[in-house]
Design an enzyme around this catalytic site. Structure first.
Site, PDB file in Angstrom:
ATOM      1  N   CYS A  95      62.316  74.682  75.044  1.00 51.80           N
ATOM      2  CA  CYS A  95      61.639  75.830  74.445  1.00 51.80           C
ATOM      3  C   CYS A  95      61.508  75.587  72.940  1.00 51.80           C
ATOM      4  O   CYS A  95      62.485  75.219  72.284  1.00 51.80           O
ATOM      5  CB  CYS A  95      62.462  77.091  74.705  1.00 51.80           C
ATOM      6  SG  CYS A  95      62.159  78.379  73.496  1.00 51.80           S
ATOM      7  N   HIS A 128      68.246  91.103  62.243  1.00 53.33           N
ATOM      8  CA  HIS A 128      67.808  92.401  62.782  1.00 53.33           C
ATOM      9  C   HIS A 128      67.786  93.452  61.656  1.00 53.33           C
ATOM     10  O   HIS A 128      66.893  94.292  61.588  1.00 53.33           O
ATOM     11  CB  HIS A 128      68.762  92.906  63.865  1.00 53.33           C
ATOM     12  CG  HIS A 128      68.999  91.944  64.999  1.00 53.33           C
ATOM     13  ND1 HIS A 128      70.255  91.564  65.397  1.00 53.33           N
ATOM     14  CD2 HIS A 128      68.132  91.289  65.804  1.00 53.33           C
ATOM     15  CE1 HIS A 128      70.162  90.722  66.418  1.00 53.33           C
ATOM     16  NE2 HIS A 128      68.884  90.531  66.681  1.00 53.33           N
ATOM     17  N   CYS A 182      63.709  83.605  75.428  1.00 52.81           N
ATOM     18  CA  CYS A 182      62.493  84.269  74.926  1.00 52.81           C
ATOM     19  C   CYS A 182      62.008  85.311  75.914  1.00 52.81           C
ATOM     20  O   CYS A 182      61.205  86.163  75.561  1.00 52.81           O
ATOM     21  CB  CYS A 182      61.336  83.292  74.763  1.00 52.81           C
ATOM     22  SG  CYS A 182      61.552  82.042  73.536  1.00 52.81           S
ATOM     23  N   HIS A 233      64.049  78.154  70.980  1.00 56.86           N
ATOM     24  CA  HIS A 233      65.495  78.053  71.174  1.00 56.86           C
ATOM     25  C   HIS A 233      66.004  76.627  71.351  1.00 56.86           C
ATOM     26  O   HIS A 233      67.210  76.401  71.355  1.00 56.86           O
ATOM     27  CB  HIS A 233      65.925  78.912  72.363  1.00 56.86           C
ATOM     28  CG  HIS A 233      65.700  80.371  72.111  1.00 56.86           C
ATOM     29  ND1 HIS A 233      64.520  81.000  72.425  1.00 56.86           N
ATOM     30  CD2 HIS A 233      66.480  81.303  71.530  1.00 56.86           C
ATOM     31  CE1 HIS A 233      64.597  82.255  72.068  1.00 56.86           C
ATOM     32  NE2 HIS A 233      65.762  82.474  71.516  1.00 56.86           N
ATOM     33  N   HIS A 291      72.767  91.347  63.742  1.00 52.72           N
ATOM     34  CA  HIS A 291      73.035  90.463  62.608  1.00 52.72           C
ATOM     35  C   HIS A 291      72.029  90.776  61.491  1.00 52.72           C
ATOM     36  O   HIS A 291      71.167  91.652  61.649  1.00 52.72           O
ATOM     37  CB  HIS A 291      73.023  88.992  63.028  1.00 52.72           C
ATOM     38  CG  HIS A 291      71.743  88.516  63.672  1.00 52.72           C
ATOM     39  ND1 HIS A 291      70.527  88.553  63.031  1.00 52.72           N
ATOM     40  CD2 HIS A 291      71.504  87.993  64.896  1.00 52.72           C
ATOM     41  CE1 HIS A 291      69.595  88.051  63.819  1.00 52.72           C
ATOM     42  NE2 HIS A 291      70.157  87.718  64.973  1.00 52.72           N
ATOM     43  N   CYS A 312      61.402  80.368  79.589  1.00 53.74           N
ATOM     44  CA  CYS A 312      62.582  80.339  78.710  1.00 53.74           C
ATOM     45  C   CYS A 312      63.255  81.691  78.814  1.00 53.74           C
ATOM     46  O   CYS A 312      62.664  82.711  78.455  1.00 53.74           O
ATOM     47  CB  CYS A 312      62.212  80.047  77.258  1.00 53.74           C
ATOM     48  SG  CYS A 312      63.609  80.354  76.138  1.00 53.74           S
ATOM     49  N   LYS A 352      67.459  79.203  61.927  1.00 49.15           N
ATOM     50  CA  LYS A 352      67.399  80.575  62.433  1.00 49.15           C
ATOM     51  C   LYS A 352      68.790  80.927  62.965  1.00 49.15           C
ATOM     52  O   LYS A 352      69.473  80.093  63.541  1.00 49.15           O
ATOM     53  CB  LYS A 352      66.369  80.652  63.557  1.00 49.15           C
ATOM     54  CG  LYS A 352      66.142  82.073  64.038  1.00 49.15           C
ATOM     55  CD  LYS A 352      64.908  82.206  64.901  1.00 49.15           C
ATOM     56  CE  LYS A 352      64.595  83.670  65.170  1.00 49.15           C
ATOM     57  NZ  LYS A 352      65.028  84.149  66.466  1.00 49.15           N
ATOM     58  N   LYS A 378      73.298  82.930  68.379  1.00 47.10           N
ATOM     59  CA  LYS A 378      74.635  82.972  68.928  1.00 47.10           C
ATOM     60  C   LYS A 378      75.153  81.554  69.160  1.00 47.10           C
ATOM     61  O   LYS A 378      76.291  81.248  68.843  1.00 47.10           O
ATOM     62  CB  LYS A 378      74.565  83.702  70.265  1.00 47.10           C
ATOM     63  CG  LYS A 378      75.789  84.490  70.555  1.00 47.10           C
ATOM     64  CD  LYS A 378      75.583  85.673  71.414  1.00 47.10           C
ATOM     65  CE  LYS A 378      75.513  85.648  72.859  1.00 47.10           C
ATOM     66  NZ  LYS A 378      75.412  86.939  73.472  1.00 47.10           N
TER      67      LYS A 378
END
Ligand code: MSP
Length: 504
Positions: free
Chosen positions: A143, A21, A129, A146, A18, A126, A294, A297
């Protein structure tokens, strides 16, 4: 020839590529092209991180083998980078035999040095992570990154004796204050180290999707204790000692702030344990947020680079993420802002300048580069654009670095307004017209050269229209940025708009 080694993180293959990245990867590419212009021999590495529980589970969820999953997603990453004209020199995958050889040699070396020991681990993990958290780091029991539940894990693991490295790391950073950038990130790292370092578990027996420890193959290396070594694998560690000696230590690890600790604490300590030098610089940038969050998915807010490339072109994409988003703090992505910036900077400033200047050269100078130069204010503007760019790019401040090139574009547009070549032409002062147009063409040449690491395609096309042979990237700085190198008499080509305007 100086050598320059730069890396991106290797991306997890449980996700598809995405714009988050792409952001780091484009930055690595721009830096690579910039250093190449200076004549450095550059090695630019990217790749995929293919082991770990996350990948094993993603494969299980789809009912395919981990190998099938990683082959598919690694190809997807590669295609994405090719689609963004990323000039990487190597694409490393942690499932390759060369990487297994390197990880095993590395871990064996640290084990023999006495910094890896067996112990029992009980902790909160997690999976997203692939990291452990202490109770007080959790947010509402989840976490902190996330916001998902952590898992309680008890295992016999090998531990890397990170606690032994507190003083050595502090001493290293005291001697190398620029080794973590920007400065605020260095403070964060120092704070973390001073807080006291805990040994970390670096093997797993509960999964088999990983690199077996050479001295105890029931264990596979923890995904981070495998992934970080990729930076050494790719330059010949365990396979080509001379090559490794040439490229190590790395000049820049470009990373997101979420993985700073791994790169600026665990990694240098492991390198020290293996008798190798730490990275010269770990540069941590912020996150690219979408609607303030952030991308992930689970939130379904991921944007595929190809979708934006379809609208803005490769250069439009690269330009936006390097100039509209500052490389350091978090930035919020919005499509509307991207359209606005594209229209203002690329379609208007850049596109208009190219268009106007080439048009005038066609109409007033017979379509060839005139002999004359005014050596007017643009000469100074070009020198200061170049100086500003050098200064900013040394700090990886891409927005200011290329902003400086756009200052030259604005100066050239203003110069045309001030000198009004169309009036000079009406007055029949052909020499004066030629001088002004000559300076503008010269400025365009310098713009194409200095913008080429960022917008390589438009820069090359402009180069060609200016009657120049080769490509801007074949030039060498600083000589090529000197004023007055555009050869007189070359035939110009007007062409169509380089960045057609977008409707808002
Ligand atoms: N596999 C590890 C890295 C190992 S490096 C030895 C990993 N992979 S990742 O795919 O989850 O993230 C890779 C990089 O992408 C990180 O630097 C991360 O910060 C970055 N990004 C992921 N999402 C991002 C944004 N939304 N914005 C900016 N960068 C983000 O961690």
């Amino acid at each position: 020839m100086p050598r320059f080694y730069v890396t991106t993180p290797i991306y997890y293959v449980n996700d598809v590529p995405h714009i988050g990245h792409a952001y780091t990867t484009v930055a690595g590419d721009v830096l690579t092209r910039w250093r190449r212009l200076w004549g450095d021999e550059v090695f630019f590495l990217t790749g995929t991180d293919e082991h770990g529980l996350k990948v094993q589970r993603a494969a299980e969820a789809r009912g395919i083998t981990p190998k099938a999953l990683v082959d598919e997603t690694a190809a997807h990453f590669r295609d994405t980078w090719d689609g963004l004209d990323i000039a990487y020199d190597d694409f490393i995958r942690t499932t390759e035999p060369r990487h297994y050889a390197a990880v095993q040699k590395f871990l064996q070396t640290i084990y023999e040095a006495g910094d890896i020991e067996l112990g029992t681990y009980e902790g909160l993990y997690c999976v997203s992570c692939e990291a452990y958290y202490s109770e007080d780091e959790l947010v509402d029991g989840n976490c902190p990154i996330h916001m998902r539940p952590v898992e309680h894990v008890v295992e016999q693991n090998y531990f890397f004796k990170l606690s032994r490295y507190t003083d050595r790391l502090l001493a290293y950073y005291a001697e190398h204050p620029d080794a973590v950038q920007p400065e605020s990130r260095m403070n964060e790292v120092l704070g973390f180290i001073r807080g006291g370092l805990q040994d970390f578990s670096m093997s797993r027996t509960s999964i088999n999707w990983g690199v077996p420890l050479p001295w105890d193959p029931k264990h596979v290396a923890y995904v981070w204790a495998d992934a970080l070594f990729n930076y050494c694998t790719a330059v010949g560690y365990a396979t080509d000692e001379a090559r490794f000696a040439k490229w190590w230590p790395v000049d820049y690890h470009l990373v997101g702030k979420d993985i700073l600790r791994f790169h600026a604490v665990y990694w240098p300590a492991m390198l020290m344990a293996a008798g190798l030098e730490p990275p010269r610089c770990v540069f941590a940038h912020g996150w690219l947020l979408v609607g303030g969050e952030k991308m992930s998915k689970t939130r379904l807010n991921q944007i595929a680079p190809a979708d934006l490339v379809a609208d803005f072109g490769v250069d439009g994409f690269r330009y936006h993420f390097m100039v509209d988003q500052r490389f350091g703090p978090d930035g919020d992505f919005s499509y509307e802002a991207m359209v606005q910036r594209y229209n203002a900077d690329l379609a208007n400033n850049f596109g208009n300048l190219a268009n106007r200047v080439l048009n005038m050269a066609m109409n007033y100078c017979g379509g060839v580069v005139p002999d004359e130069r005014a050596d007017g204010p643009l000469r100074e503007a070009a020198a200061s654009a170049f100086a500003g760019q050098i200064d900013a790019l040394a700090r990886l401040d891409f927005a200011s670095g290329f902003g400086s090139v756009w200052d030259l574009i604005r100066a050239a547009n203003a110069y045309i307004e001030d000198t009004k070549p169309w009036e000079l032409n009406k007055q029949g002062d052909a020499d004066a017209v030629a001088r002004v147009v000559g300076d503008c063409l010269e400025s365009l040449r310098i713009v194409a050269l200095l913008a080429s690491p960022l917008i390589p395609n438009a820069a090359h096309e402009l180069w060609r229209r200016l009657g120049l042979t080769g490509r801007p990237e074949d030039e060498r700085l600083p000589e090529a940025a000197a004023w007055g190198r555009l050869p007189a008499g070359a035939s110009l080509d007007k062409g169509s708009p380089l960045f057609p305007r977008k409707e808002t």
